[in-house]
Design an enzyme around this catalytic site. Structure first.
Site, PDB file in Angstrom:
ATOM      1  N   GLU A 313     -40.451 -47.421 -64.147  1.00 25.40           N
ATOM      2  CA  GLU A 313     -40.490 -45.978 -64.434  1.00 25.40           C
ATOM      3  C   GLU A 313     -41.020 -45.249 -63.202  1.00 25.40           C
ATOM      4  OE1 GLU A 313     -42.931 -45.726 -67.924  1.00 25.40           O
ATOM      5  OE2 GLU A 313     -41.622 -47.017 -69.101  1.00 25.40           O
ATOM      6  N   CYS A 409     -45.573 -41.103 -75.617  1.00 22.08           N
ATOM      7  CA  CYS A 409     -46.460 -40.296 -74.766  1.00 22.08           C
ATOM      8  C   CYS A 409     -45.929 -38.885 -74.561  1.00 22.08           C
ATOM      9  CB  CYS A 409     -46.668 -40.975 -73.420  1.00 22.08           C
ATOM     10  SG  CYS A 409     -45.136 -41.516 -72.642  1.00 22.08           S
TER      11      CYS A 409
END
Lengths: 644, 644
Positions: A313, A409
């Site tokens: 990521e 998140c």
């Protein structure tokens, strides 16, 4: 640069009718309730969160073991923070009661030594700090600290902050430079900027010392081996998940390239900016500038998305920005806002507020559906559903928003960004009042010792016409600094109706320095034509392509308006562009209508000698990127079109 | 369609001076010795093969356990096959002795029941057939069968074939429709086409029955559960490694789309073609045509590469053909040759021989370096080393050939293709003699009961001028059918120096039907201009782009000739193209020189409003794709250029 350049308390800012007031109404009435239900496992057909339940278990009010990610507590924290902000916009006693009850649970889950963490409570807190690389304990602590400060600042209630102060004291006792303490830091930065907030709210600068310690030790090998963020025996698995991924491959003062996991990176850089604002250490500023230049010039998508690769990521290499399989996480765009805002307060160069603007209207805002109940984790710049859904190297890219994630998140993060938007509009430095963002609002301010009210009315970002009016007890001299958006080439200023061109332009801000009095007005008109934007040709994905922008908004084309096979379309940069109105899910937006071309090549065997081009003129429609994917599922979308 | 349409024995074909004679010399003098050293762990700085050692261990002449992949035996088999072919071109007693010694080892490793497999010998052959999905036992058996047939046909030595006949007999006893036998098949097709070869060489049609059985049961659920190729309890992990990956999701007669692991797929389809040639079952032909159309029209790269995705090394969806991260395995291109050749023998439509041509000059040949000692597994159409080397989703793409692989299926496969090239040139059906490929050669033939010699001289693929001459005892009537290449729009035929245009064009073949006599000559001139080729616009990667081809060759641009940032280059489809000579590693090739444009856009912040295009004229050079990566390491390469 100014040591005392500070933002404005969120409570002093009242949003007026406009896009952000509308999004804040949605926050209060839809997003916060929806997310609360979801955190309590009451939303159907989405991954169960368990996040509130985990606190119930940790507080010994329920049997069971915590479920979800190891950092599930942070979802609760970010929800509290967002909910606190929503109370500024829309007071709500029932919501406050809900939060108070949640705070009671969190307090009850706290160990006698101050430790708070549902996952490690179940595992046994003697196991605490044993997996700092991936355990996310200090990360969760940081989010709870931020939540506690927000709730205290909005409501004056300090119970949660006291809980977090006790926790911060434990961390201060257990980590630090002294012998016998742990010489280590968290794999996911967050605690650093949170400790700064807690220190400012509590007045206890020890927390800043601790934050600085975490940043200073990062990437510095320790003699006793404890400096490693990974617990003993834990080796990084691949080059994408190594110390570089954790931005722990070198000391912060040696960093010059934005690297590693994108969210971790920008949270850390925000912390470094906090540290620099405190210490004014030149080396830190050099680092921050190098990192910023690298981000802005080589490693960011036109939407403000960052992180070009799913695995890790993370940031990859310069100019690697594929439109269809970048990571461009909503949280990462939000983290850029945190960093950019702190940079603004260090150096009031408009590039930083330009970046905040880029993110809030594009890469971050696209992360939430117009109804507030569906989310993107990854915000692609191009989708082709049959391929995107199939390819393993696009597994991370969804072509429609979803109600929740296993690793959730982003939803609460975008909620707290929306709720805190008012805090990114204005700042004060001595007798200088900065207007960074053009969002309809009133702000109640002290500048140079006097109090006054500034009212900003505008329909920005739909047009560039902004009106300011002032109310104050008596005339006073100060400078009003209006950000000249980086995208803007033509503008006009009128003071009390009279055109003014005597102002200075300092670091991208129009400086209106004069004796102001009540009922003074300033009108600013930023010309806002449609812009055909190209990319540096070192970005191979965008050679020969162009994107449409208007004001701060990046536009995109959807199959819904333009038919499938969007790769066949071309735009003419010399063409004319008309503006229209497009209302999707009751959000009205300015769309762009233009004549383009469709070049369809239909062959029997995939490849054939080129014949004369058959291009048919077609009427095309582009909508703001943040609005995409709100009209039915899984259609093609594309930001970059081929250009004549 | 003709039941008796057959190829020509490799030993009847003598290669004359030209590209393929040169590659066969390299095979004999460099490739075969290099690969033998490598299979014996004697090559430095490459992954150790252990493949020969494993047979030594299985023959109990050495202590140890076999190492390498579970299918390491197949590397030895393919090397024997390639070495056998090389003996046709270049008799070599020492090499024959080496092979004989290896055959002795293989025989010694054979179990009393006939079983041969070094991996399962070590594991215990009672474990045999327990992991048919991934165990590759029948796959290895198939390659050894092919090797045994090749070595027998070239040398007349049948020891290895006898070994494999004993093994085939064991397989016949243990697999089949009868109760008590295993109702199962191999995860990796290969045994099917190999059994056909063994049956033809040995005259025992039971092996064809067995091959048909394996194909008929594939994807057919069995009542007792044994039909599953996976052993009990083994579940596919993901959609990329499920029964679809193994091309076992449906019975062969229901297949309509090329799917799954690309090598497995085309090996299976080659087997189905063998089955159809035997059975003439219309349903099989319908299946083969559907599969072929899907391949040719929707799922193949311009180079002949197949398999668009690394995960599963597989076909994905229609029109998904990314240039920079496809799989395009050398073995898969070779497998297309096997399938296409068999299709030619069923239906002499030139599309099949066109496909053979596409592969042998592009996707397959690029898999081996010009010096024969370095190999590509994946043959990308575009590389940008700093990005290709970094990105996890390009982990499978190398920007330079390497000396060997941990999974080294490709090197020996390309070796056997080079060695067997002579067998793809001619075929005979009744009184029709087909010339499928234009490769300088002499062939000693029987057509319609009479023997004669056909000599083909040409420098093809460097030009389209081909001369044939005939030698025969007495005049005879037959048809000479010359493939009109699919890429060719203009041609001329001269018979004994006199232009002829009385011929028919049948399914892409020029039919010259007449009474032929000795010293007759035929001259064919296929015009071979540079072609600017486009793709169907449903392939999004190539919209607005073009590739250069000449004759069967795909061209590419390398950084070496054209500087870096190849994405900045444009070609003008209306421009003029000159031919030049480029010699790389002593292989001379025709290169293409042309005026193109470089459009460099150098911005401060990645994105900016488009200004007037600044294009500078540049002289560009394209080389044949198969030659790329032979001049230093890790430079950019690109097949598809942006087009004006």
């Amino acid at each position: 640069m100014n040591n005392k350049h500070t933002g404005v308390d969120l409570k002093s800012v009242k949003l007026l009718a406009g896009l952000w007031e509308d999004r804040n109404r949605l926050l209060a009435h839809a997003i916060i309730p929806y997310q609360w239900d979801t955190l309590n496992n009451r939303t159907k057909d989405v991954p169960l969160s368990h996040a509130v339940e985990n606190f119930r278990i940790a507080a010994r009010e329920m049997e069971g073991v915590p479920e979800g990610t190891i950092f599930q507590d942070s979802d609760v924290a970010k929800w509290i923070e967002a909910a606190a902000y929503s109370l500024v916009f829309s007071p709500n006693e029932a919501l406050e009661n809900t939060i108070d009850e949640l705070v009671r649970l969190i307090e009850k889950s706290q160990h006698s030594n101050g430790y708070v963490n549902t996952y490690y409570t179940a595992k046994g807190i003697e196991q605490r700090w044993t997996d700092l690389a991936m355990g996310h304990e200090l990360y969760c602590a940081g989010h709870l600290m931020e939540a506690s400060v927000a709730y205290y600042q909005v409501t004056g209630k300090r119970k949660l902050m006291d809980v977090m102060i006790r926790y911060a004291d434990l961390i201060t006792e257990e980590f630090g430079v002294e012998e016998g303490k742990l010489h280590a830091y968290d794999g996911h930065p967050e605690i650093e900027l949170a400790l700064y907030r807690l220190a400012d709210a509590s007045g206890d600068d020890r927390y800043k010392d601790l934050a600085d310690y975490f940043m200073n030790i990062r990437g510095v090998p320790q003699k006793d081996g404890t400096g490693s963020i990974a617990k003993e025996g834990k080796k990084p698995k691949t080059r994408w998940l190594d110390s570089d991924y954790l931005i722990a491959d070198k000391p912060i003062r040696e960093m010059d390239t934005v690297t590693g996991h994108a969210v971790r990176a920008v949270y850390l850089y925000a912390g470094i900016a906090d540290q620099y604002r405190r210490t004014r250490e030149p080396e830190l500023w050099e680092t921050l500038k190098l990192l910023w230049d690298n981000l802005e010039q080589k490693r960011i998508y036109i939407t403000g998305g960052i992180g070009s690769q799913s695995h890790g990521e993370r940031f990859t290499v310069d100019y690697d920005l594929p439109p269809d399989r970048g990571y461009t996480e909503t949280c990462a765009s939000i983290g850029v806002v945190f960093w950019a805002w702190r940079m603004s307060l260090i150096d009031a160069d408009s590039r930083y507020a330009d970046m905040v603007e880029k993110e809030i209207y594009n890469g971050a805002l696209s992360g939430i559906s117009l109804d507030g109940k569906n989310y993107f984790y990854v915000n692609p710049l191009e989708t082709k559903p049959q391929i995107t859904a199939y390819r393993q190297d696009m597994e991370h890219v969804l072509t429609h928003r979803v109600g929740w994630f296993d690793c959730a998140c982003c939803p609460t993060n975008i909620a707290r960004l929306i709720g805190s938007i008012g805090s990114y509009l204005y700042s004060v430095s001595g007798t200088r009042l900065y207007v960074h963002q053009y969002i309809a609002s009133e702000v109640d301010l002290m500048v140079g010792g006097s109090r006054f009210l500034l009212r900003q009315t505008t329909t920005y970002p739909w047009d560039g016409d902004i009106r300011f009016s002032l109310e104050m007890a008596e005339p006073q001299r100060f400078s009003l600094l209006l950000r000249k958006p980086g995208w803007c080439d033509g503008w006009e200023i009128r003071i009390n109706g009279i055109k003014d061109d005597t102002y200075a332009l300092e670091e991208g801000y129009i400086v209106l320095d004069r004796m102001w009095t009540t009922s003074d007005t300033v009108a600013v008109l930023f010309e806002m034509p449609v812009r055909v934007v190209q990319a540096d040709s070192r970005v191979q994905a965008y050679c020969g392509k162009a994107a449409l922008m208007r004001g701060p908004l990046v536009y995109c084309l959807e199959e819904f308006d333009n038919g499938p096979e969007l790769q066949e379309l071309l735009l003419d940069p010399q063409g004319s562009f008309e503006l229209g109105k497009e209302t999707i899910q009751s959000v009205s937006a300015t769309c762009i209508l233009f004549d383009g071309y469709r070049e369809t090549i239909s062959l029997d065997s995939l490849y054939a000698p080129m014949k004369e081009r058959q291009r048919s003129k077609v009427r095309l429609k582009a909508i703001p990127y943040f609005q995409w994917g709100n009209r039915g599922k899984d259609e093609e979308m594309r930001v970059w079109l081929r250009s004549l």
